[in-house]
Write a protein that holds these residues in place. Structure first.
Motif, short mmCIF file in Angstrom:
data_model
loop_
_atom_site.label_atom_id
_atom_site.label_comp_id
_atom_site.label_asym_id
_atom_site.label_seq_id
_atom_site.Cartn_x
_atom_site.Cartn_y
_atom_site.Cartn_z
N VAL A 31 2.01 37.27 53.91
CA VAL A 31 2.66 35.99 53.58
C VAL A 31 1.80 35.20 52.60
O VAL A 31 2.31 34.60 51.65
CB VAL A 31 2.94 35.19 54.86
CG1 VAL A 31 3.35 33.77 54.56
CG2 VAL A 31 4.01 35.89 55.68
N ALA A 35 2.86 34.02 48.89
CA ALA A 35 2.79 32.61 48.50
C ALA A 35 1.98 32.44 47.22
O ALA A 35 2.36 31.67 46.33
CB ALA A 35 2.16 31.79 49.63
N THR A 55 7.05 26.44 45.63
CA THR A 55 6.68 26.05 46.99
C THR A 55 7.92 25.78 47.84
O THR A 55 7.99 26.19 48.99
CB THR A 55 5.79 24.80 46.96
OG1 THR A 55 4.70 25.03 46.07
CG2 THR A 55 5.26 24.46 48.33
N LEU A 58 9.44 29.11 48.72
CA LEU A 58 8.66 29.78 49.74
C LEU A 58 8.96 29.20 51.12
O LEU A 58 9.18 29.93 52.08
CB LEU A 58 7.17 29.67 49.43
CG LEU A 58 6.22 30.20 50.51
CD1 LEU A 58 6.40 31.71 50.66
CD2 LEU A 58 4.80 29.84 50.21
N LEU A 62 10.62 31.11 54.29
CA LEU A 62 9.94 31.18 55.58
C LEU A 62 10.82 30.66 56.71
O LEU A 62 10.88 31.24 57.79
CB LEU A 62 8.63 30.41 55.54
CG LEU A 62 7.49 31.06 54.77
CD1 LEU A 62 6.30 30.14 54.69
CD2 LEU A 62 7.11 32.37 55.41
#
Length: 68
Positions: A31, A35, A55, A58, A62
Motif C-alpha cells: 500500500v 501511495a 491523494t 488513493l 482504500l
C-alpha cells in the motif's frame, strides 16, 4: 590425563524455526508503494480529466477496498 575435546557433529541440525509473516507485513509495504507511485505521478499528469488529486484517489480506493 588428556583433556576431552568436543567435536561438532557432521550433520546439520534443524533448528525447527518456522518463519511466517502476518498478512499486514506484506500488505502495508504494498500500500505504501502504491501511495508513493500515485504521489509521484501527481495530479496534473495522468488524472487531469477528473480533477481529483492522487491523494484523494488513493483514499477513495482504500475506502472502497476496506468496505467490500
Amino acid at each position: 590425563m588428556p583433556a576431552l575435546t568436543h567435536t561438532r557433529p557432521t550433520h546439520a541440525e534443524s533448528s525447527g524455526v518456522d518463519v511466517r509473516l502476518p498478512w499486514w507485513a506484506i500488505a502495508l509495504p504494498a500500500v505504501a508503494f502504491a501511495a508513493l507511485l500515485l504521489l509521484i505521478a501527481g495530479p496534473g499528469q495522468a488524472h487531469a480529466a477528473t480533477g481529483e488529486s492522487a491523494t484523494g484517489q488513493l483514499l477513495r480506493h482504500l475506502v472502497e477496498l476496506l468496505t467490500r
